[in-house]
Design an enzyme around this catalytic site. Sequence first.
Site, PDB file in Angstrom:
ATOM      1  N   LYS A 116       0.811  -1.214   0.000  1.00 35.33           N
ATOM      2  CA  LYS A 116       0.000   0.000   0.000  1.00 35.33           C
ATOM      3  C   LYS A 116       0.847   1.268   0.000  1.00 35.33           C
ATOM      4  CE  LYS A 116      -3.790  -2.092   2.547  1.00 35.33           C
ATOM      5  NZ  LYS A 116      -5.123  -2.221   2.055  1.00 35.33           N
ATOM      6  N   GLU A 200      -2.819   6.989   8.227  1.00 38.82           N
ATOM      7  CA  GLU A 200      -3.445   7.998   7.381  1.00 38.82           C
ATOM      8  C   GLU A 200      -4.665   8.588   8.046  1.00 38.82           C
ATOM      9  OE1 GLU A 200      -4.029   5.699   3.800  1.00 38.82           O
ATOM     10  OE2 GLU A 200      -6.071   5.195   4.358  1.00 38.82           O
ATOM     11  N   HIS A 235     -14.867  -4.111   7.514  1.00 37.32           N
ATOM     12  CA  HIS A 235     -14.125  -3.708   6.315  1.00 37.32           C
ATOM     13  C   HIS A 235     -14.248  -4.716   5.180  1.00 37.32           C
ATOM     14  CE1 HIS A 235     -12.510  -0.501   8.702  1.00 37.32           C
ATOM     15  NE2 HIS A 235     -11.945  -1.336   9.544  1.00 37.32           N
ATOM     16  N   ARG A 297      -6.613  -7.663 -10.374  1.00 37.30           N
ATOM     17  CA  ARG A 297      -7.288  -8.922 -10.729  1.00 37.30           C
ATOM     18  C   ARG A 297      -8.760  -8.629 -10.969  1.00 37.30           C
ATOM     19  NH1 ARG A 297     -10.214  -8.983  -6.098  1.00 37.30           N
ATOM     20  NH2 ARG A 297      -9.135  -8.357  -4.213  1.00 37.30           N
TER      21      ARG A 297
HETATM   22  P1  ADP Z   1      -7.895  -4.037   2.765  1.00 32.20           P
HETATM   23  O1  ADP Z   1      -6.837  -4.110   1.707  1.00 32.20           O
HETATM   24  O2  ADP Z   1      -7.482  -4.654   4.064  1.00 32.20           O
HETATM   25  O3  ADP Z   1      -9.235  -4.513   2.276  1.00 32.20           O
HETATM   26  P2  ADP Z   1      -8.474  -1.261   2.214  1.00 32.20           P
HETATM   27  O4  ADP Z   1      -7.374  -0.286   2.164  1.00 32.20           O
HETATM   28  O5  ADP Z   1      -9.026  -1.738   0.909  1.00 32.20           O
HETATM   29  O6  ADP Z   1      -8.042  -2.504   3.113  1.00 32.20           O
HETATM   30  O7  ADP Z   1      -9.660  -0.674   3.072  1.00 32.20           O
HETATM   31  C1  ADP Z   1     -10.768  -1.479   3.440  1.00 32.20           C
HETATM   32  C2  ADP Z   1     -11.901  -0.596   3.933  1.00 32.20           C
HETATM   33  O8  ADP Z   1     -11.485   0.174   5.068  1.00 32.20           O
HETATM   34  C3  ADP Z   1     -12.389   0.427   2.935  1.00 32.20           C
HETATM   35  O9  ADP Z   1     -13.326  -0.099   2.062  1.00 32.20           O
HETATM   36  C4  ADP Z   1     -12.987   1.480   3.853  1.00 32.20           C
HETATM   37  O10 ADP Z   1     -14.267   1.091   4.284  1.00 32.20           O
HETATM   38  C5  ADP Z   1     -12.069   1.460   5.049  1.00 32.20           C
HETATM   39  N1  ADP Z   1     -11.017   2.492   4.930  1.00 32.20           N
HETATM   40  C6  ADP Z   1      -9.797   2.363   4.374  1.00 32.20           C
HETATM   41  N2  ADP Z   1      -9.081   3.498   4.440  1.00 32.20           N
HETATM   42  C7  ADP Z   1      -9.860   4.409   5.057  1.00 32.20           C
HETATM   43  C8  ADP Z   1      -9.675   5.780   5.469  1.00 32.20           C
HETATM   44  N3  ADP Z   1      -8.536   6.436   5.254  1.00 32.20           N
HETATM   45  N4  ADP Z   1     -10.698   6.379   6.098  1.00 32.20           N
HETATM   46  C9  ADP Z   1     -11.859   5.715   6.352  1.00 32.20           C
HETATM   47  N5  ADP Z   1     -12.069   4.441   6.021  1.00 32.20           N
HETATM   48  C10 ADP Z   1     -11.101   3.774   5.383  1.00 32.20           C
END
Ligand code: ADP
Length: 656
Positions: A116, A200, A235, A297
């Site tokens: 990431k 973040e 999530h 993917r």
């Molecule tokens: P993973 O790879 O573990 O699935 P992601 O980065 O895709 O993690 O984030 C999963 C979920 O977490 C997102 O869909 C959102 O709901 C929440 N999320 C991620 N980053 C943020 C953020 N900066 N602020 C609020 N919610 C977030």
Amino acid sequence: MISSVLIANRGEIACRVIRTAKRLGIRTVAVHSEADRDALFVRMADEAHPIGPPEPRDSYLRIDRIVEAARLSSVEAIHPGYGFLSERAEFAEACAENGIVFVGPPASAIRAMGLKDAAKALVAAAGVPVVPGYHGSRQEAEFLRQKAYEIGYPVLIKAVAGGGGKGMRRVDKAIDFEAALGSAQREAASAFGDSRVLVEKYVLSPRHIEMQIFGDSHGEVVHLFERDCSLQRRHQKVIEEAPAPGMSAEMRDAMGRAAVEAGRSVGYVGAGTVEFIADAREGLRPDRFFFMEMNTRLQVEHPVTEAITGFDLVELQFRVASGEPLPFGQADVAAHGHAVEARLYAEDPEREFLPSTAKLWALRLPEGDDVRVDTGVVEGDTVTPFYDPMIAKVIARGPDREAALDRLAAALRDTVVAGPKTNAAFLRELCLAPDFRAGRFDTGFIDQNLKALSTAPRGTTERAVTLGAMKLLDAEGRAPPPHGWPASPWDATDAFQIVGSREQILPILVDGTRSDVGLSWPDGKLEIAYESARARFSDRAELGRDAVFAPGPDGFFVLEAGRQTLVAPFDPFAIDLEHLDAGDSIAAPMHGKLVAVFVAPGDRVEKGQRLAIVEAMKMEHGLVAPRDGEVAEILAEAGAQVAEGARLITLAPVGE
Ligand code: ADP
């Protein structure tokens, strides 16, 4: 065009890929674990190769065995599906080394987007907005806490190698930072073998909106509109739709350009998804969305994009992997109507969504013109603890969002699953939730509305028990059809009329627990009483009106309003009377692995004491003593696979 493909995956996605391959005349080869020997995708494929034991690390994650199967079957290409090896650069490389086409992006693009922090730096350099935060390499607690202070609370700590919501912690106050950091790092280390995190800004009123992109090997990258995946639990996506409610053309344009830019920055080829988080405090705005990550993917929720664009994304994947240019340009991509997908899971919403692995005694999935079902199982299959317990994806579309949601709700109502518990009723409630329908939701919606979504344990449905008892009597021929059930069994043999409301007691098992129902024949009609429920039956047709029955182990499942109750005859000889009292035995709550046993026969235990741990779906479940007592027997060894309901430990009966 490639002429043969091996699908390095299982379940619904393997079936879905095979379907398109067949339509295109591509020969299909399945690989499967021992647990999937008789699975639908194996039967659908032209050819199948076993690759090892059920555990993914011994089969679906074995690059060597999969490449070997590809060589044996001399396929031209491998489609990785999603999950498993789909985002492993080494897999794409192994394909290339063996002269096999990998249906996916180049290994370099997978690698660039794999972490990431690096992905964020890369797309930020390409001008794509990213969430403000610290994405650097320093990991000292004090330093990260200072960064969190500079970013401003609330913040989100995320595993750099993260996925599936693991290693993620929201922190609202500085005082909680260190503890959250420690636990995120530990979780990341155990889940990904990499404890590094980034910090973040936690975006408020977050909406998860992602863009489907497609690139070809001639340098073209386009987007196929967005999907809104804001309905999440832990999530993890629960319901996805396209287009995103409240999205303006201007914002779509800005997000589309950002997504295409992100793809170009890594030389993307094939299907990919660029995930954004939008700050929706004041609705969706073109200047308030940020790149989160890119999935290199095909995505679980790709069918909603197919429904609104009319493209078959797997076909496009095959074409692009064969070196063909995309058959359209950005200007040719148009969206029609609205589509919503629900992930139907074998899980129990009333027990914190615990996976509910069991045999599918009944499985009737909805059908219809505007309903699509992607599944990898059929009635009689078993949902095992080895893989994701998704039963099916149900996708509905309509001219507008309301129509699509109505159709999905109706499709979920018509879904019949007996055996495992499912989230069908929960999904249906989501489709009907007024705020969701009005577009007032963000990623916190499910958590904030859990109670209203009927996830509280509700105990046995009394009426279902009376219906089940009736069905049992009917099946045993004890209720005299076909002229209805006017008379009591006594009436049938002699003319003696019982005066008053004399009851006959019928012993039964309700979800495995011994119970009684009372039978009586006031005014000639059979009445069945259970707890406070009384049900009268005068003819057989009444039975099928309120509930659906499915034959189950020994008795019948009664399916009513999305819940199931198993009613079986009580046979005193079939039951281990010594252990009838549930208080004497500790059973496995689900199919899984017994990872630890902390006691031995003869040990004194206290009520609530942890006795053993069962692991299923990578989650641990502690088994505790139901009362004070002494351990009598241990019936399974640590390391063993155990079936749902299997007795693992017994306590000595009280007084011995
Ligand atoms: P993973 O790879 O573990 O699935 P992601 O980065 O895709 O993690 O984030 C999963 C979920 O977490 C997102 O869909 C959102 O709901 C929440 N999320 C991620 N980053 C943020 C953020 N900066 N602020 C609020 N919610 C977030």
